[in-house]
Every structure is written in structure tokens, then in C-alpha cells.
Design an enzyme around this catalytic site. Structure first.
Site, PDB file in Angstrom:
ATOM      1  N   SER A 108      76.647 102.133  19.752  1.00 27.53           N
ATOM      2  CA  SER A 108      75.695 101.962  18.650  1.00 27.53           C
ATOM      3  C   SER A 108      75.038 103.300  18.300  1.00 27.53           C
ATOM      4  CB  SER A 108      74.646 100.927  19.072  1.00 27.53           C
ATOM      5  OG  SER A 108      73.538 100.928  18.218  1.00 27.53           O
ATOM      6  N   LYS A 141      75.983 106.111  14.849  1.00 31.05           N
ATOM      7  CA  LYS A 141      75.026 106.569  13.839  1.00 31.05           C
ATOM      8  C   LYS A 141      75.006 108.091  13.737  1.00 31.05           C
ATOM      9  CE  LYS A 141      71.994 103.633  15.597  1.00 31.05           C
ATOM     10  NZ  LYS A 141      71.580 102.264  15.900  1.00 31.05           N
ATOM     11  N   HIS A 182      69.412 113.879  19.446  1.00 27.87           N
ATOM     12  CA  HIS A 182      68.943 112.499  19.353  1.00 27.87           C
ATOM     13  C   HIS A 182      68.199 112.111  20.620  1.00 27.87           C
ATOM     14  CE1 HIS A 182      68.906 108.255  18.293  1.00 27.87           C
ATOM     15  NE2 HIS A 182      69.223 108.011  19.545  1.00 27.87           N
ATOM     16  N   ARG A 205      72.818  91.178  18.579  1.00 35.13           N
ATOM     17  CA  ARG A 205      72.581  91.393  20.015  1.00 35.13           C
ATOM     18  C   ARG A 205      71.137  91.108  20.380  1.00 35.13           C
ATOM     19  NH1 ARG A 205      73.878  97.268  20.227  1.00 35.13           N
ATOM     20  NH2 ARG A 205      73.053  97.140  22.335  1.00 35.13           N
ATOM     21  N   ASP A 208      77.077  98.344  12.725  1.00 36.68           N
ATOM     22  CA  ASP A 208      76.088  98.484  13.795  1.00 36.68           C
ATOM     23  C   ASP A 208      74.803  97.733  13.461  1.00 36.68           C
ATOM     24  OD1 ASP A 208      74.785  99.706  16.196  1.00 36.68           O
ATOM     25  OD2 ASP A 208      73.560 100.609  14.625  1.00 36.68           O
TER      26      ASP A 208
END
Ligand code: URA
Ligand code: CA
Length: 431
Positions: A183, A187, A82, A168, A161
Site C-alpha cells: 500500500s 503510492k 516517506h 481492510r 489502494d
């Protein structure tokens, strides 16, 4: 349990219990706890932080707020990579076939998303015929037989999330390490990864503007992963300028092909090796990072990585001849050079602004409904630290329209040429 007591506890700097975190996330997901109370808690977390235990609990509560993807039918250790988001980041297109060539399963679920260019799926769709509309069963079969497949993201993953991130965004609580880390990790875990490699970007094009902040975020995510049973490693990499030379969908496919041939831009190759060696190590295909890197280099030298890319394209309906004939990828009608207005050394090339210039050409989506032009984008001819003479081309714009004044203006406003400058450090550390 009362939400007001939980807010008060965090406001006063105390540690929340596992059941309290679960109560908040469950109640928020099903609508029993209102936005204003969760906003207050997010702000308390922003100022008071969370312990490692709280961060792991928050992550798992968000994972369990929705569906999760079960990849257990796929043999081997599924390592996911990621990136926290960069400009011209072509690493996924290189790493997927490269690690698959070492028999590591790459079961990629990808989105399209908004941004300077399309996502991994959009980029791959610049190859004629390539498609990701395959069934879950086909996906699993392809990965088991060929070690690589890509499918569109589906399922209602981490609804908590989604809701919390949107909240947020409008309450000035995005920039909180425990909230960002949980967060992102929620995922990845919901998507079924056994092990995770993170590329945390720093610089103008990134979320974390300084290397120190990026290291802190990387450590937070690695700690969460390891605390919830997902082996996790991270690389902190520069995003002050775009990565590689290409920014654009088909342009990046071509850049990935070059890199798989061992002829790619040096920074892209170096970052792919840094991330790839962690992936190979976590997949237990090497006993050390050095051995892992050697195996990756061998897969490039021998042509195995490139062959894997062809196999992958053909398996998903694409024309593998683009690997040997990149000119068969979509080509823009116009190539417009961007000459330097003065001589010197390139000192600045602000990544996110150059990315926006590519988006103005049509390379990325501004809204979910926008159409992407797969052929357009920008090729850098110079990078920070390179000398340039007046009139020499800094970049080549690939456009499907003649008038690119707005794009030129954006580029000139975000490139600085000075007397002296040095290339930025690419790797700021590993965690
Ligand atoms: N990206 C995410 O997915 N979540 C955050 O909180 C920040 C960036
Ligand atoms: Ca690139």
C-alpha cells in the site's frame, strides 16, 4: 480465471501468479469483483503472507490501477522520503531545503490530510503568502532552477489502494505486513519517485508498536522497492514520545528553522541526518553514507540550507523574513504552562495521546471539513529521561482560548513521572 479459485489457492498457502494478482486488482478497481471476495482474499493473505515476488506484483498492479506522475522533465534522481506517521514529525520541513541545498531535486507533492497537526502544506502555509497553487509547468521549472518546490497532490493515484485500504479497515486486515508494505510503496511509486527513503516509526505513536515489527515492515518495503527498480533504504525510529519539542503548524516551522540553523532539538537533528544521508547517497551525491552526512552538516554550518529555505519560501510567494524573525509566524493568544505534579524523571510521554491533545487545541483536522488553527500547539519543555522538579513546566500549551482543561487532562493522563527512567533509543536500525 475465477476469483474463488484464487482465494482458495491463497487460503491453502500457495503462491499466486502475476496474472492472478493483476486479475484481482483490475477486477476490484473496475467493480467486477465484489468486496466480499476481496475481503476473503485479504484475510487469507493476512494468515498466509505473500512471497517477495507476490508483494512486488501486488504493488505494481496497484500503481497501474490509476494515474501516475511523470517527473521525467525534472533533471536528476528524484528521491522521495516517506514517514509511516508520527507526532510532531518536522523532518520533511528540514530535509527538503537541506538536501536541495546539495543540488538534489526535491519535487514534493503533498497533501493536507487528517491528523494531530496539518500536513506539510498546512505547516508551510503558516508563512504569510506561501501557496502551493502552482501549475505543473511552474512546479517543474522551479525544481529544475532551484531544486525545490511543493505542489498540492492531484490526480487519481492508486485507486485500487484507496478501495482496498478502506475495505481492510473494516475487515480487520490492516495489520498485515505484505498489505501495508505494498500500500505505502504503491503510492510512492505512482508519485514518480526514482528512489525512496522510508522512516518507519515504532512505539506508542506508531502503527508498529514494537521495534521488531517495524524492522520487518521496513525490510518488506525496501525489498519491494528494490525489486521494482526503485532504490530504497529505511530508518527505523522511535515514536514513543513526540519528535523534537514542537507539535503544531507554525511551531514546527519555527522548529525547522532552528534545526536548519544547527540549533534544533537533538533527536530531530539526529533523525534528519540519518534520513538525509540515505537520500544524498541514493541521489548519488556521495559515495558513502559517511560522506553524505558530512555534506549535510556542512550545508547547515555554512548557512546554505537556511538560504535554500528562504529561496524556497520566496519562490512560492511567502515572506522569507520569517526565517530571521520567527515571531512573524502566527502566534497563539495564550501560553499556558503545564507544571509537574511531582518531582522525578519523565518516564513516559505517550506520543499519540500528546498529539491528540494538540489536535484538541485545533492544530489538526478531525474531519476533512475541520479548520486548522496554524498558531496553536504544544511545546515540550521536558522529554523522557529528563529530571523534573515539582511545579516545573513539562510543556507549554499555545492556545487561542483560555480554557484548556480538557487538554490538560489529556496531557496529565499521558505523562508518567518515576524515580528512574532513561531516554529511549532514537534509531532502532537501518535497512
Ligand atoms: N498506511 C498506508 O498507506 N497503508 C497501509 O496499509 C497502512 C498504513
Ligand atoms: Ca517536532
Amino acid at each position: 480465471m475465477r476469483m474463488v479459485d484464487i482465494i482458495e489457492k491463497k487460503r491453502d498457502g500457495k503462491e499466486l501468479a502475476t496474472e492472478e494478482i493483476r486479475f484481482v486488482i483490475d477486477g476490484y478497481t473496475n467493480g467486477q469483483i465484489p468486496d466480499y471476495q476481496v475481503s476473503a482474499l485479504a484475510m487469507a493473505i493476512f494468515f498466509r503472507d505473500m512471497t517477495a515476488r507476490e508483494r512486488a506484483d501486488l504493488t505494481m498492479a496497484m500503481v497501474e490501477s490509476g494515474e501516475t506522475i511523470d517527473l521525467s522533465a525534472i533533471e536528476g534522481i528524484k528521491v522521495d522520503k516517506h514517514s509511516t506517521g508520527g507526532v510532531g514529525d518536522t523532518t520533511t520541513l528540514v530535509l527538503a531545503p537541506l538536501v536541495a541545498a546539495l543540488d538534489i531535486p526535491v519535487a514534493k507533492m503533498s497533501g493536507r490530510g487528517l491528523g494531530h497537526t496539518g500536513g506539510t502544506i498546512d505547516k508551510l502555509e503558516s508563512i504569510a503568502g506561501f501557496h502551493v497553487e502552482i501549475t505543473k509547468d511552474e512546479f517543474v521549472k522551479l525544481v529544475n532552477e532551484h531544486k525545490i518546490a511543493v505542489i498540492g497532490q492531484s490526480g487519481n493515484l492508486t485507486p485500487a489502494d484507496k478501495k482496498l485500504y478502506a475495505l481492510r479497515d473494516v475487515t480487520a486486515t490492516v495489520n498485515s505486513i505484505p498489505l501495508i508494505a505494498s500500500s505505502i510503496m504503491s503510492k510512492k511509486i505512482a508519485a514518480g519517485a526514482d528512489a525512496i527513503v522510508l522512516d518507519v516509526k515504532t512505539g506508542a505513536g506508531a502503527f508498529m508498536k514494537t521495534a521488531e515489527e517495524a524492522v520487518e515492515l521496513a525490510k518488506a518495503m525496501v525489498s519491494i522497492g528494490n525489486n521494482v527498480g526503485r532504490k530504497t533504504m529505511a530508518v527505523i525510529s522511535d515514536m514513543s514520545q513526540p519528535l523534537g519539542f514542537a507539535i503544531g503548524n507554525s511551531l514546527e516551522v519555527q522548529e525547522a528553522i532552528d534545526t536548519l540553523k544547527g540549533q534544533g532539538p537533538q533527536d530531530l537533528e539526529e533523525l534528519c541526518l540519518a534520513l538525509g544521508r540515505q537520500m544524498v547517497y541514493l541521489a548519488q551525491k556521495a559515495d558513502s553514507l559517511e560522506e553524505a552526512e558530512e555534506k549535510l552538516k556542512e550545508a547547515i554550518r555554512s548557512g546554505r540550507a537556511l538560504e535554500k529555505f528562504k529561496e524556497f519560501i520566496a519562490n512560492q510567494g511567502g515572506d522569507p523574513s520569517v526565517v530571521d524573525h520567527p515571531e512573524r509566524l502566527p502566534q497563539a493568544a495564550y501560553r499556558i504552562e503545564v507544571p509537574a505534579r511531582q518531582g522525578g524523571v519523565v518516564a513516559e510521554m505517550v506520543a499519540d495521546e500528546i498529539g491528540t491533545a494538540a489536535m484538541l487545541l485545533g492544530a489538526g483536522r478531525a474531519t476533512k471539513e475541520s479548520e486548522i488553527d496554524l498558531a496553536v500547539g504544544i511545546m515540550l519543555n521536558k522529554k523522557i529521561g529528563d529530571s523534573v522538579q515539582v511545579g516545573e513546566s513539562l510543556m507549554t500549551i499555545h492556545a487561542n482560548r483560555e480554557n484548556v482543561d480538557e487538554v490538560l487532562e489529556k496531557i496529565y493522563a499521558n505523562v508518567r513521572i518515576a524515580e528512574h527512567a532513561e531516554a529511549p533509543v532514537l534509531l532502532h536500525g537501518v535497512v
